[in-house]
Design a protein around this motif. Sequence first.
Motif, PDB file in Angstrom:
ATOM      1  N   ARG A  25       3.282 -12.193   6.242  1.00 40.89           N
ATOM      2  CA  ARG A  25       3.829 -11.058   5.496  1.00 40.89           C
ATOM      3  C   ARG A  25       2.713 -10.335   4.745  1.00 40.89           C
ATOM      4  N   SER A  26       1.823 -11.122   4.116  1.00 36.41           N
ATOM      5  CA  SER A  26       0.685 -10.518   3.407  1.00 36.41           C
ATOM      6  C   SER A  26      -0.254  -9.828   4.387  1.00 36.41           C
ATOM      7  N   ALA A  27      -0.496 -10.468   5.522  1.00 29.50           N
ATOM      8  CA  ALA A  27      -1.371  -9.877   6.537  1.00 29.50           C
ATOM      9  C   ALA A  27      -0.790  -8.577   7.074  1.00 29.50           C
ATOM     10  N   ASN A  28       0.523  -8.506   7.257  1.00 26.26           N
ATOM     11  CA  ASN A  28       1.149  -7.269   7.718  1.00 26.26           C
ATOM     12  C   ASN A  28       0.952  -6.142   6.722  1.00 26.26           C
ATOM     13  N   VAL A  29       0.994  -6.461   5.431  1.00 22.16           N
ATOM     14  CA  VAL A  29       0.735  -5.437   4.408  1.00 22.16           C
ATOM     15  C   VAL A  29      -0.702  -4.921   4.548  1.00 22.16           C
ATOM     16  N   VAL A  30      -1.661  -5.831   4.734  1.00 20.52           N
ATOM     17  CA  VAL A  30      -3.066  -5.437   4.903  1.00 20.52           C
ATOM     18  C   VAL A  30      -3.219  -4.540   6.135  1.00 20.52           C
ATOM     19  N   VAL A  60      -1.745 -14.625  -3.484  1.00 17.96           N
ATOM     20  CA  VAL A  60      -1.058 -13.395  -3.068  1.00 17.96           C
ATOM     21  C   VAL A  60       0.201 -13.777  -2.299  1.00 17.96           C
ATOM     22  N   ARG A  61       1.320 -13.225  -2.734  1.00 20.77           N
ATOM     23  CA  ARG A  61       2.613 -13.503  -2.086  1.00 20.77           C
ATOM     24  C   ARG A  61       3.337 -12.191  -1.861  1.00 20.77           C
ATOM     25  N   CYS A  62       3.268 -11.696  -0.635  1.00 21.92           N
ATOM     26  CA  CYS A  62       3.924 -10.441  -0.282  1.00 21.92           C
ATOM     27  C   CYS A  62       5.309 -10.699   0.301  1.00 21.92           C
ATOM     28  N   ARG A  63       6.172  -9.727   0.133  1.00 19.46           N
ATOM     29  CA  ARG A  63       7.481  -9.778   0.794  1.00 19.46           C
ATOM     30  C   ARG A  63       7.409  -9.096   2.151  1.00 19.46           C
ATOM     31  N   GLY A  64       6.401  -8.243   2.328  1.00 18.72           N
ATOM     32  CA  GLY A  64       6.195  -7.574   3.606  1.00 18.72           C
ATOM     33  C   GLY A  64       6.439  -6.083   3.576  1.00 18.72           C
ATOM     34  N   GLU A  66       5.591  -4.081   0.921  1.00 19.83           N
ATOM     35  CA  GLU A  66       4.684  -3.415  -0.026  1.00 19.83           C
ATOM     36  C   GLU A  66       3.739  -2.443   0.699  1.00 19.83           C
ATOM     37  N   SER A  67       3.350  -1.389   0.005  1.00 21.01           N
ATOM     38  CA  SER A  67       2.428  -0.391   0.569  1.00 21.01           C
ATOM     39  C   SER A  67       0.977  -0.836   0.496  1.00 21.01           C
ATOM     40  N   HIS A  68       0.636  -1.599  -0.518  1.00 23.20           N
ATOM     41  CA  HIS A  68      -0.737  -2.054  -0.734  1.00 23.20           C
ATOM     42  C   HIS A  68      -0.730  -3.543  -1.077  1.00 23.20           C
ATOM     43  N   LEU A  69      -1.811  -4.221  -0.757  1.00 24.23           N
ATOM     44  CA  LEU A  69      -1.902  -5.649  -1.028  1.00 24.23           C
ATOM     45  C   LEU A  69      -1.743  -5.935  -2.515  1.00 24.23           C
ATOM     46  N   TRP A  70      -2.287  -5.086  -3.360  1.00 23.63           N
ATOM     47  CA  TRP A  70      -2.218  -5.319  -4.801  1.00 23.63           C
ATOM     48  C   TRP A  70      -0.826  -5.064  -5.368  1.00 23.63           C
ATOM     49  N   ASP A  71       0.104  -4.519  -4.558  1.00 26.51           N
ATOM     50  CA  ASP A  71       1.498  -4.387  -4.986  1.00 26.51           C
ATOM     51  C   ASP A  71       2.252  -5.709  -4.852  1.00 26.51           C
ATOM     52  N   CYS A  72       1.692  -6.639  -4.117  1.00 27.77           N
ATOM     53  CA  CYS A  72       2.302  -7.958  -3.937  1.00 27.77           C
ATOM     54  C   CYS A  72       2.074  -8.785  -5.200  1.00 27.77           C
ATOM     55  N   HIS A  74       0.582 -11.577  -7.350  1.00 31.59           N
ATOM     56  CA  HIS A  74      -0.673 -12.328  -7.294  1.00 31.59           C
ATOM     57  C   HIS A  74      -0.980 -12.877  -8.682  1.00 31.59           C
ATOM     58  N   ALA A  75      -1.972 -13.725  -8.769  1.00 34.35           N
ATOM     59  CA  ALA A  75      -2.294 -14.417 -10.021  1.00 34.35           C
ATOM     60  C   ALA A  75      -2.915 -13.504 -11.076  1.00 34.35           C
ATOM     61  N   GLY A  76      -3.275 -12.292 -10.703  1.00 37.80           N
ATOM     62  CA  GLY A  76      -3.923 -11.357 -11.622  1.00 37.80           C
ATOM     63  C   GLY A  76      -5.331 -11.051 -11.144  1.00 37.80           C
ATOM     64  N   TRP A  77      -5.796  -9.852 -11.428  1.00 34.58           N
ATOM     65  CA  TRP A  77      -7.118  -9.430 -10.972  1.00 34.58           C
ATOM     66  C   TRP A  77      -8.184 -10.350 -11.557  1.00 34.58           C
TER      67      TRP A  77
END
Length: 165
Positions: A25-30, A60-64, A66-72, A74-77
Amino acid sequence: RCAGRVEVFFGGKWGTVCDDYFNMRSANVVCRQLNCGHAVSVLGLSYFGPSGKDIQLDDVRCRGWESHLWDCWHAGWGRHNCGHNEDVGVICSAARGLATTEPPTTPAPPTTVTEVPTTLPLRLADGDQCAGRVELFYKGSWGTICDDSWDLEDAQVVCRSLGCG
């Protein structure tokens, strides 16, 4: 294809993403963010080589969707508990797209074109080259794999390993 170590631009610099919890799911966002089609593979453990850059994202935990990886989530920048031996990589289905998401003065992230090695001792039986029952060679003989919790991601791994897309 679009393939390489995943890096993001934040705080004026490029940095890597850890492989913890990173999935298809995260890879698909990328891949979608880079205009590179859909994800074909997630490669952890610094498959494309470790980076000397800062680690920007972890867990990083995306739902799939999201428009950008950083919208998923994550633990914080800049917050992480991993090393560069955990830099995540992605292989997408298409060639590098024309769209870019980084500032125009920033060079594009490194992209490596590579083939996934087909070293897994598996085959498809009672079908053809790209369809059939999955069998694994273990302890000197071929055997089937139980389908409990088997999903599309598992099937995609088998297909990639056999050169079937």
